[in-house]
Design a protein around this motif. Structure first.
Motif, short mmCIF file in Angstrom:
data_model
loop_
_atom_site.label_atom_id
_atom_site.label_comp_id
_atom_site.label_asym_id
_atom_site.label_seq_id
_atom_site.Cartn_x
_atom_site.Cartn_y
_atom_site.Cartn_z
N ARG A 41 50.78 25.92 47.52
CA ARG A 41 50.76 26.42 48.42
C ARG A 41 51.53 28.20 48.03
NH1 ARG A 41 55.14 26.92 51.91
NH2 ARG A 41 55.66 29.15 51.27
N ASP A 42 51.91 27.96 47.52
CA ASP A 42 51.93 29.93 46.56
C ASP A 42 50.90 29.66 45.60
OD1 ASP A 42 54.54 30.67 48.10
OD2 ASP A 42 55.67 30.08 46.35
N ALA A 43 50.93 29.20 45.15
CA ALA A 43 49.53 29.30 43.48
C ALA A 43 48.38 29.29 44.13
CB ALA A 43 49.59 27.87 42.79
N SER A 44 48.45 29.13 45.48
CA SER A 44 46.76 28.89 46.08
C SER A 44 47.03 30.51 46.57
CB SER A 44 46.23 28.05 47.47
OG SER A 44 45.72 28.23 47.85
N ASP A 45 47.61 30.71 47.38
CA ASP A 45 47.56 32.22 47.46
C ASP A 45 47.84 33.61 47.49
OD1 ASP A 45 48.84 31.59 50.26
OD2 ASP A 45 50.98 31.79 50.12
N VAL A 46 47.63 32.78 46.01
CA VAL A 46 47.86 34.05 44.60
C VAL A 46 46.82 34.33 44.12
CG1 VAL A 46 48.82 33.96 42.57
CG2 VAL A 46 50.44 34.36 43.82
N VAL A 47 46.64 32.80 44.93
CA VAL A 47 44.54 32.94 43.16
C VAL A 47 43.61 33.63 44.68
CG1 VAL A 47 42.30 31.45 43.10
CG2 VAL A 47 44.94 31.48 42.03
N GLN A 48 44.06 33.66 46.59
CA GLN A 48 43.20 34.02 47.07
C GLN A 48 43.19 35.34 47.13
OE1 GLN A 48 41.09 32.71 49.07
NE2 GLN A 48 41.45 30.39 47.87
N ILE A 49 44.49 35.88 47.25
CA ILE A 49 44.64 37.18 46.98
C ILE A 49 44.15 38.08 45.78
CG2 ILE A 49 46.24 39.27 47.05
CD1 ILE A 49 48.26 37.08 48.02
N THR A 50 44.45 37.05 44.29
CA THR A 50 43.18 37.86 43.70
C THR A 50 41.91 37.92 44.16
OG1 THR A 50 44.76 36.26 41.71
CG2 THR A 50 42.41 37.30 41.44
N TRP A 51 41.12 36.82 44.61
CA TRP A 51 39.97 37.21 44.83
C TRP A 51 39.86 37.74 46.12
CZ3 TRP A 51 37.05 34.95 41.36
CH2 TRP A 51 37.23 34.14 40.64
N LEU A 52 40.55 38.18 46.58
CA LEU A 52 40.31 39.44 47.02
C LEU A 52 40.31 41.27 46.37
CD1 LEU A 52 40.70 40.25 50.58
CD2 LEU A 52 42.87 40.19 50.36
N ARG A 53 41.38 40.84 45.70
CA ARG A 53 40.85 42.04 44.98
C ARG A 53 40.00 42.68 44.22
NH1 ARG A 53 45.33 43.10 48.19
NH2 ARG A 53 46.91 42.24 47.43
N LEU A 54 39.26 41.28 43.68
CA LEU A 54 38.13 41.61 43.50
C LEU A 54 36.86 42.08 44.50
CD1 LEU A 54 36.79 41.25 40.71
CD2 LEU A 54 35.87 38.68 41.69
N VAL A 55 37.21 41.42 45.59
CA VAL A 55 36.56 41.99 46.02
C VAL A 55 36.11 42.86 46.80
CG1 VAL A 55 36.16 42.02 48.88
CG2 VAL A 55 35.20 39.44 47.52
N GLU A 56 37.66 43.84 46.96
CA GLU A 56 37.74 45.42 47.43
C GLU A 56 37.75 45.98 45.78
OE1 GLU A 56 42.04 44.10 50.40
OE2 GLU A 56 42.44 44.62 47.49
N ASN A 57 36.89 45.34 45.09
CA ASN A 57 37.01 46.49 43.31
C ASN A 57 35.80 46.39 42.90
OD1 ASN A 57 39.69 48.22 43.64
ND2 ASN A 57 40.86 45.90 43.53
N LEU A 58 35.28 45.13 43.92
CA LEU A 58 33.88 45.14 42.52
C LEU A 58 33.34 46.36 42.81
CD1 LEU A 58 32.41 42.13 44.94
CD2 LEU A 58 32.52 41.46 42.53
N ASN A 59 33.04 47.46 43.36
CA ASN A 59 32.07 48.70 42.54
C ASN A 59 32.72 49.54 42.00
OD1 ASN A 59 30.10 47.82 44.05
ND2 ASN A 59 30.91 48.65 46.20
N ARG A 60 34.07 49.61 41.75
CA ARG A 60 34.92 50.07 41.15
C ARG A 60 35.15 49.83 39.50
NH1 ARG A 60 39.85 50.27 45.24
NH2 ARG A 60 38.67 51.29 46.99
N ILE A 61 34.97 48.40 39.21
CA ILE A 61 34.59 47.86 38.46
C ILE A 61 34.21 48.71 36.70
CG2 ILE A 61 34.21 45.85 36.23
CD1 ILE A 61 35.82 44.17 39.26
N GLU A 62 34.59 49.12 36.35
CA GLU A 62 34.29 50.15 35.10
C GLU A 62 33.42 48.97 33.92
OE1 GLU A 62 36.02 53.18 33.87
OE2 GLU A 62 36.76 53.88 35.97
N GLU A 63 34.05 48.58 33.12
CA GLU A 63 33.56 47.62 32.27
C GLU A 63 33.35 46.32 32.94
OE1 GLU A 63 32.78 48.15 29.21
OE2 GLU A 63 33.79 50.78 29.75
N PRO A 64 32.30 45.54 32.97
CA PRO A 64 32.50 44.24 34.41
C PRO A 64 32.50 43.38 33.05
CG PRO A 64 30.40 45.63 34.50
CD PRO A 64 30.98 45.97 33.05
N ASP A 65 32.04 43.29 32.11
CA ASP A 65 32.70 41.89 30.53
C ASP A 65 33.98 42.13 30.41
OD1 ASP A 65 28.90 41.71 30.28
OD2 ASP A 65 30.01 43.36 28.32
#
Length: 185
Positions: A41-65
Motif C-alpha cells: 500500500r505504501d509503495a503504491s502511494d509513493v509510486v503514484q505520488i512520483t507520477w503526480l510530481r512528474l505531471v506537476e513538473n512536466l514543463n519544468r524538466i530542463e534535461e529530458p534525457d
C-alpha cells in the motif's frame, strides 16, 4: 529512447506518450519503493505520488534525457518522506500512551510532606506524656521489636504493654482529631 519528444507529447495531453513513460519506468519505481521495505500500500502511494510530481513538473524538466534520474531521485525522496511521517506518527502514538500511564515515582513534594506529617505526629505523641511517648516510640521502631523485648526495654510487664499501647493510641487519635476525652496519660 527519446524522452524529449515523449515528455513534450505527454505535456500536450497525449495519452499514448504518457502510457509509454509509465510503462517504461513503473517497474523501476516499484523496485525502488520496495527497496525501502515499504508494504504494498505504501509503495503504491509513493509510486503514484512520483507520477503526480512528474505531471506537476512536466514543463519544468530542463534535461529530458535525465528523466530516469529525475524519477529515481523523486521516488527515493517520497519514500524517505513517507518513512519520516510514519516515524513521527509512531513517536506521537508512543507519547500519547505514555501520557496516559501513571508515573510510578512519588510526587516531587512527597518527602517534604511526609517529613512534615511525621514531625506533626511526633509532636502530638510528645503531648501524651512520658509513658505513652516511650511505649509508642519503642513499638514503632523499624523493625518493630517483639512484645517481650519491648516490655524488657520499657521495664513493663508483657501483659500490660498491649492495653497501655491501646490507651496511648486512643488518646493520640483524640488529639489528632481534636476530640478531647478523659483518657489517661
Amino acid at each position: 529512447m527519446e524522452f524529449r519528444s515523449l515528455l513534450a507529447a505527454a505535456g500536450g495531453g497525449d495519452q499514448a506518450a504518457w502510457d509509454a513513460i509509465v510503462n517504461e519506468f513503473s517497474t523501476l519505481l516499484w523496485s525502488i519503493a520496495r527497496s525501502f521495505r515499504l508494504d504494498a500500500r505504501d509503495a503504491s502511494d509513493v509510486v503514484q505520488i512520483t507520477w503526480l510530481r512528474l505531471v506537476e513538473n512536466l514543463n519544468r524538466i530542463e534535461e529530458p534525457d535525465a528523466l530516469p534520474a529525475w524519477l529515481v531521485v523523486t521516488v527515493r525522496r517520497e519514500c524517505m518522506q513517507l518513512i519520516r511521517r510514519a516515524n513521527r506518527q509512531q513517536l506521537t502514538r508512543h507519547v500519547e500512551v505514555l501520557d496516559d500511564m501513571p508515573d510510578p515515582a512519588p510526587p516531587v513534594d512527597h518527602a517534604l510532606l511526609t517529613d512534615e506529617r511525621d514531625a506533626a505526629l511526633w509532636r502530638k505523641v510528645a503531648e501524651l506524656g512520658e509513658t505513652c511517648f516511650r511505649v509508642l516510640r519503642v513499638l514503632m521502631a523499624t523493625p518493630p521489636p517483639s512484645y517481650k523485648d519491648a516490655a524488657l526495654a520499657l521495664d513493663m510487664p508483657v501483659g500490660s504493654l498491649g492495653p497501655t499501647r491501646q490507651r496511648c493510641l486512643r488518646r493520640l487519635r483524640e488529639l489528632l482529631t481534636g476530640k478531647e476525652g478523659g483518657a489517661e496519660r
